[in-house]
Design an enzyme around this catalytic site. Structure first.
Site, short mmCIF file in Angstrom:
data_model
loop_
_atom_site.label_atom_id
_atom_site.label_comp_id
_atom_site.label_asym_id
_atom_site.label_seq_id
_atom_site.Cartn_x
_atom_site.Cartn_y
_atom_site.Cartn_z
N HIS A 161 0.93 -1.19 0.01
CA HIS A 161 -0.05 -0.02 -0.14
C HIS A 161 0.83 1.26 -0.16
O HIS A 161 1.89 1.13 0.49
CB HIS A 161 -1.03 -0.05 1.31
CG HIS A 161 -1.89 1.14 1.10
ND1 HIS A 161 -1.74 2.45 1.69
CD2 HIS A 161 -3.04 1.29 0.66
CE1 HIS A 161 -2.62 3.30 1.41
NE2 HIS A 161 -3.66 2.15 0.89
N GLU A 188 -4.27 2.04 -7.02
CA GLU A 188 -4.68 3.60 -6.01
C GLU A 188 -3.86 4.46 -6.35
O GLU A 188 -2.73 4.40 -5.75
CB GLU A 188 -4.38 2.84 -4.67
CG GLU A 188 -5.35 1.76 -4.40
CD GLU A 188 -5.62 1.47 -2.80
OE1 GLU A 188 -6.82 1.13 -2.63
OE2 GLU A 188 -4.82 1.51 -2.04
P1 PGA Z 1 -9.79 5.80 1.17
O1 PGA Z 1 -8.60 4.65 1.20
O2 PGA Z 1 -10.93 5.09 0.53
O3 PGA Z 1 -9.79 6.29 2.45
O4 PGA Z 1 -9.25 6.87 0.13
C1 PGA Z 1 -8.22 3.98 0.07
C2 PGA Z 1 -7.08 3.26 0.37
O5 PGA Z 1 -5.92 3.53 0.83
O6 PGA Z 1 -7.21 1.79 -0.13
#
Ligand code: PGA
Length: 246
Positions: free
Chosen positions: A95, A163
């Site tokens: 992540h 992401e």
């Molecule tokens: P968020 O986080 O939906 O709070 O933007 C998404 C993620 O980091 O996977």
């Protein structure tokens, strides 16, 4: 055949065990939703608890990270066999918060992905460009590099979560589904070049109002939700919307 979509959440560093219990109760007392794969990634401290609470439902529980080694002198780290032992069957790896704050690199992501596969966990590897990389026109190059690292340690089913770093969190900007569509298409063609066809989820400020667009217009295989899923009712609402789209 209709494709089976995925809806998942990582709670990041949120929820005590009492709060996790309340969340599981709130989710499981709502009507069960068929036809969609749902996964929950609590913090390590609530992994066993959530796995036990959700057992028997159609939920998959996952860890937010695993170490690349199986055991040993790695203070503070948690291994793939340990999270498996707690009921995890998926592992989130790479992540952007871990890349940014914990020194995660393509090399550690590749090694952790291999460890997950070795122990039967499905790795969900997060990839995404920063705002600066996007501004420099380097988004696809970054995604290709990160995806290659994730997919280099096969065989094994690896899932990807696209992401964009600039779309994540309270200060994030919602990404345009058309932009996401182009990035996901590039990720799929990179993977195809490596003989792989991973599921690709979308994550970054996903909520009830936009989850349908990130599936329908962006061509993802589902969504990976942060803040909006900290509330079980909202997570359930997202699951219901996605189930209708399968
Ligand atoms: P968020 O986080 O939906 O709070 O933007 C998404 C993620 O980091 O996977």
């Amino acid at each position: 055949m209709a494709r089976r979509l995925w809806v998942g959440t990582s709670w990041k560093m949120n929820k005590t065990r009492a709060e996790a219990t309340a969340w599981c109760t709130a989710l499981t007392t709502r009507p069960a939703v068929a036809g969609v794969n749902v996964f929950i990634m609590p913090p390590f401290t609530a992994l066993s608890l959530v796995a036990e609470r959700l057992v028997g439902g159609s939920f998959i529980v996952g860890a937010q990270d695993v170490h690349w080694e199986d055991e040993g002198a790695w203070t503070g780290a948690i291994s793939a066999p340990q999270v498996w032992d707690c009921g995890a069957r998926m592992a989130e790896i790479g992540h952007s918060e871990r890349r940014r704050w914990f020194g995660e690199t393509d090399e550690t992501v590749a090694a952790k992905t291999a460890a997950a596969i070795r122990h039967g966990l499905t790795p969900l590897v997060c990839v995404g460009e920063t705002a600066a990389e996007r501004a420099a026109g380097a988004a696809d190059a970054v995604l290709e590099r990160q995806a290659r690292a994730a997919l280099s340690r096969g065989p094994g089913d690896v899932m990807l979560a696209y992401e964009p770093v600039w779309a994540i969190g309270a200060g994030g900007t919602q990404a345009d589904p058309g932009y996401v569509r182009d990035r996901i298409a590039r990720l799929r063609s990179t993977a195809a070049g490596l003989g792989s066809a991973p599921k690709v989820l979308y994550g970054g400020s996903v909520d009830e109002t936009n989850c349908a667009a990130y599936i329908r217009d962006a061509g993802s295989d589902g969504v990976f939700v942060g803040r909006a899923a900290l509330d079980a009712e909202q997570f359930h609402a997202i699951i219901c919307i996605c189930a209708k789209m399968a």
